[in-house]
Design a protein around this motif. Structure first.
Motif, PDB file in Angstrom:
ATOM      1  N   ALA A 145     -13.355 -70.489 -66.471  1.00  0.00           N
ATOM      2  CA  ALA A 145     -13.718 -70.271 -65.074  1.00  0.00           C
ATOM      3  C   ALA A 145     -12.449 -70.115 -64.240  1.00  0.00           C
ATOM      4  N   GLN A 146     -12.545 -69.310 -63.222  1.00  0.00           N
ATOM      5  CA  GLN A 146     -11.392 -69.081 -62.365  1.00  0.00           C
ATOM      6  C   GLN A 146     -11.393 -70.076 -61.225  1.00  0.00           C
ATOM      7  N   SER A 147     -10.193 -70.361 -60.700  1.00  0.00           N
ATOM      8  CA  SER A 147     -10.076 -71.273 -59.570  1.00  0.00           C
ATOM      9  C   SER A 147      -8.842 -70.943 -58.761  1.00  0.00           C
ATOM     10  N   VAL A 148      -8.861 -71.368 -57.521  1.00  0.00           N
ATOM     11  CA  VAL A 148      -7.755 -71.156 -56.601  1.00  0.00           C
ATOM     12  C   VAL A 148      -7.478 -72.461 -55.883  1.00  0.00           C
ATOM     13  N   ALA A 149      -6.198 -72.799 -55.726  1.00  0.00           N
ATOM     14  CA  ALA A 149      -5.812 -73.985 -54.989  1.00  0.00           C
ATOM     15  C   ALA A 149      -4.866 -73.613 -53.859  1.00  0.00           C
ATOM     16  N   GLN A 150      -5.202 -74.059 -52.674  1.00  0.00           N
ATOM     17  CA  GLN A 150      -4.295 -73.961 -51.534  1.00  0.00           C
ATOM     18  C   GLN A 150      -3.958 -75.400 -51.191  1.00  0.00           C
ATOM     19  N   PRO A 151      -2.791 -75.866 -51.616  1.00  0.00           N
ATOM     20  CA  PRO A 151      -2.491 -77.303 -51.570  1.00  0.00           C
ATOM     21  C   PRO A 151      -2.299 -77.872 -50.177  1.00  0.00           C
ATOM     22  N   GLU A 152      -2.103 -77.021 -49.194  1.00  0.00           N
ATOM     23  CA  GLU A 152      -1.862 -77.502 -47.832  1.00  0.00           C
ATOM     24  C   GLU A 152      -3.033 -77.130 -46.935  1.00  0.00           C
ATOM     25  N   ASP A 153      -3.630 -78.138 -46.298  1.00  0.00           N
ATOM     26  CA  ASP A 153      -4.688 -77.844 -45.337  1.00  0.00           C
ATOM     27  C   ASP A 153      -4.111 -77.204 -44.084  1.00  0.00           C
ATOM     28  N   GLN A 154      -2.888 -77.584 -43.748  1.00  0.00           N
ATOM     29  CA  GLN A 154      -2.279 -77.093 -42.511  1.00  0.00           C
ATOM     30  C   GLN A 154      -0.782 -76.900 -42.726  1.00  0.00           C
ATOM     31  N   VAL A 155      -0.277 -75.824 -42.142  1.00  0.00           N
ATOM     32  CA  VAL A 155       1.160 -75.546 -42.167  1.00  0.00           C
ATOM     33  C   VAL A 155       1.613 -75.356 -40.726  1.00  0.00           C
ATOM     34  N   ASN A 156       2.651 -76.058 -40.349  1.00  0.00           N
ATOM     35  CA  ASN A 156       3.211 -75.931 -39.008  1.00  0.00           C
ATOM     36  C   ASN A 156       4.588 -75.303 -39.096  1.00  0.00           C
ATOM     37  N   VAL A 157       4.850 -74.341 -38.222  1.00  0.00           N
ATOM     38  CA  VAL A 157       6.142 -73.664 -38.226  1.00  0.00           C
ATOM     39  C   VAL A 157       6.485 -73.268 -36.788  1.00  0.00           C
ATOM     40  N   ALA A 158       7.754 -73.239 -36.490  1.00  0.00           N
ATOM     41  CA  ALA A 158       8.205 -72.818 -35.166  1.00  0.00           C
ATOM     42  C   ALA A 158       8.301 -71.299 -35.120  1.00  0.00           C
ATOM     43  N   GLU A 159       7.986 -70.751 -33.970  1.00  0.00           N
ATOM     44  CA  GLU A 159       8.078 -69.298 -33.795  1.00  0.00           C
ATOM     45  C   GLU A 159       9.490 -68.826 -34.115  1.00  0.00           C
ATOM     46  N   GLY A 160       9.571 -67.727 -34.866  1.00  0.00           N
ATOM     47  CA  GLY A 160      10.866 -67.185 -35.251  1.00  0.00           C
ATOM     48  C   GLY A 160      11.357 -67.670 -36.598  1.00  0.00           C
ATOM     49  N   ASN A 161      10.780 -68.776 -37.074  1.00  0.00           N
ATOM     50  CA  ASN A 161      11.161 -69.285 -38.399  1.00  0.00           C
ATOM     51  C   ASN A 161      10.342 -68.615 -39.484  1.00  0.00           C
ATOM     52  N   PRO A 162      10.859 -68.625 -40.716  1.00  0.00           N
ATOM     53  CA  PRO A 162      10.064 -68.075 -41.824  1.00  0.00           C
ATOM     54  C   PRO A 162       8.897 -68.991 -42.157  1.00  0.00           C
ATOM     55  N   LEU A 163       7.817 -68.399 -42.657  1.00  0.00           N
ATOM     56  CA  LEU A 163       6.657 -69.193 -43.042  1.00  0.00           C
ATOM     57  C   LEU A 163       6.251 -68.908 -44.472  1.00  0.00           C
ATOM     58  N   THR A 164       5.685 -69.912 -45.115  1.00  0.00           N
ATOM     59  CA  THR A 164       5.119 -69.774 -46.453  1.00  0.00           C
ATOM     60  C   THR A 164       3.800 -70.514 -46.502  1.00  0.00           C
ATOM     61  N   VAL A 165       2.776 -69.851 -47.006  1.00  0.00           N
ATOM     62  CA  VAL A 165       1.477 -70.462 -47.256  1.00  0.00           C
ATOM     63  C   VAL A 165       1.245 -70.365 -48.761  1.00  0.00           C
ATOM     64  N   LYS A 166       1.010 -71.512 -49.388  1.00  0.00           N
ATOM     65  CA  LYS A 166       1.006 -71.564 -50.845  1.00  0.00           C
ATOM     66  C   LYS A 166      -0.377 -71.326 -51.443  1.00  0.00           C
ATOM     67  N   CYS A 167      -0.358 -70.716 -52.633  1.00  0.00           N
ATOM     68  CA  CYS A 167      -1.582 -70.473 -53.388  1.00  0.00           C
ATOM     69  C   CYS A 167      -1.250 -70.496 -54.867  1.00  0.00           C
ATOM     70  N   THR A 168      -1.998 -71.257 -55.631  1.00  0.00           N
ATOM     71  CA  THR A 168      -1.900 -71.206 -57.081  1.00  0.00           C
ATOM     72  C   THR A 168      -3.279 -70.907 -57.635  1.00  0.00           C
ATOM     73  N   TYR A 169      -3.324 -70.340 -58.826  1.00  0.00           N
ATOM     74  CA  TYR A 169      -4.596 -69.879 -59.361  1.00  0.00           C
ATOM     75  C   TYR A 169      -4.717 -70.199 -60.836  1.00  0.00           C
ATOM     76  N   SER A 170      -5.933 -70.100 -61.325  1.00  0.00           N
ATOM     77  CA  SER A 170      -6.205 -70.233 -62.747  1.00  0.00           C
ATOM     78  C   SER A 170      -7.258 -69.199 -63.098  1.00  0.00           C
ATOM     79  N   VAL A 171      -6.931 -68.316 -64.044  1.00  0.00           N
ATOM     80  CA  VAL A 171      -7.870 -67.271 -64.444  1.00  0.00           C
ATOM     81  C   VAL A 171      -7.477 -66.766 -65.823  1.00  0.00           C
ATOM     82  N   SER A 172      -8.436 -66.285 -66.575  1.00  0.00           N
ATOM     83  CA  SER A 172      -8.138 -65.693 -67.872  1.00  0.00           C
ATOM     84  C   SER A 172      -7.647 -64.273 -67.676  1.00  0.00           C
ATOM     85  N   GLY A 173      -6.557 -63.942 -68.345  1.00  0.00           N
ATOM     86  CA  GLY A 173      -6.032 -62.596 -68.247  1.00  0.00           C
ATOM     87  C   GLY A 173      -5.191 -62.402 -66.996  1.00  0.00           C
TER      88      GLY A 173
END
Lengths: 116, 114
Positions: free
Chosen positions: A1-29
């Motif tokens: 079975a496939q699944s997706v995890a977004q480990p952070e419910d909330q991400v805070n960043v200041a305007e002008g700074n770089p941002l990253t929103v994380k995602c990991t997955y599990s799937v066959s193939g």
């Protein structure tokens, strides 16, 4: 079975700074991976996808995402955040070769808050 | 934006009453989907359709039924609404020409069951 995890419910960043929103997955193939954005009282809007090829994909509104097969990740990034980027972000995965029925699995979403 | 219209946009009803939500598309896409969105759960698939009169269940289909008599319309029915079905419901569509095509979403129906 496939699944997706977004480990952070909330991400805070200041305007002008770089941002990253994380995602990991599990799937066959080899996966098809997607990012969507949702603004208040609206439906999800497609941002970008990874199907094959270059691991760095570019999408709408200056967003990009990096596919990392060894870490099974597909993190969303932007070099310089805007207050208007504040929204809910969803990662989704589906396996290839499943026919046209296209049933993806969505993560639970990450709320991005960009502070002025 | 893809031509997807959900109706009604808001509805308040009482427990035990039947409720039907409508999704109408003007894109002639083959695949249509119903999701519910709840805090902490993200999007969960209720039912989907892969053609006229062709439907299948998703992960949270109990208490829901669907019908698709025309390409453009996909109806979601709660036969006897319960408070646990209070949620925001989204319709989505996708093409069949390419497996890599994304879904396109309507703006949702906010359903409250008292």
């Amino acid at each position: 079975a496939q699944s997706v995890a977004q480990p952070e419910d909330q991400v805070n960043v200041a305007e002008g700074n770089p941002l990253t929103v994380k995602c990991t997955y599990s799937v066959s193939g080899n996966p098809y991976l997607f990012w969507y954005v949702q603004y208040p009282n609206r439906g999800l809007q497609f941002l970008l996808k990874y199907i094959t090829g270059d691991n760095l994909v570019k999408g709408s509104y200056g967003f990009e995402a990096e596919f990392n097969k060894s870490q099974t990740s597909f993190h969303l990034k932007k070099p310089s955040a805007l207050v208007s980027d504040s929204a809910l972000y969803f990662c989704a995965v589906r396996p290839p070769g499943a026919g046209g029925s296209y049933i993806p699995t969505f993560g639970r979403g990450t709320s991005l808050i960009v502070h002025p | 934006d893809a031509g997807i219209t959900q109706s009604p946009r808001h509805k308040v009803t009482e427990t035990g009453t039947p409720v039907t939500l409508r999704c109408h598309q003007t894109e002639n896409h083959r695949y249509m989907y119903w999701y519910r969105q709840d805090p902490g759960h993200g999007l969960r698939l209720i039912h989907y359709s892969y053609g006229v009169k062709d439907t299948d269940k998703g992960e949270v289909s109990d208490g829901y039924s669907v019908s698709r008599s025309k390409t453009e319309d996909f109806l979601l029915t709660l036969e006897s609404a319960t408070s646990s079905q209070t949620s925001v419901y989204f319709c989505a569509i996708s093409e069949s020409k390419s497996e890599g095509q994304p879904q396109h979403f309507g703006d949702g129906t906010r359903l409250s069951i008292l």
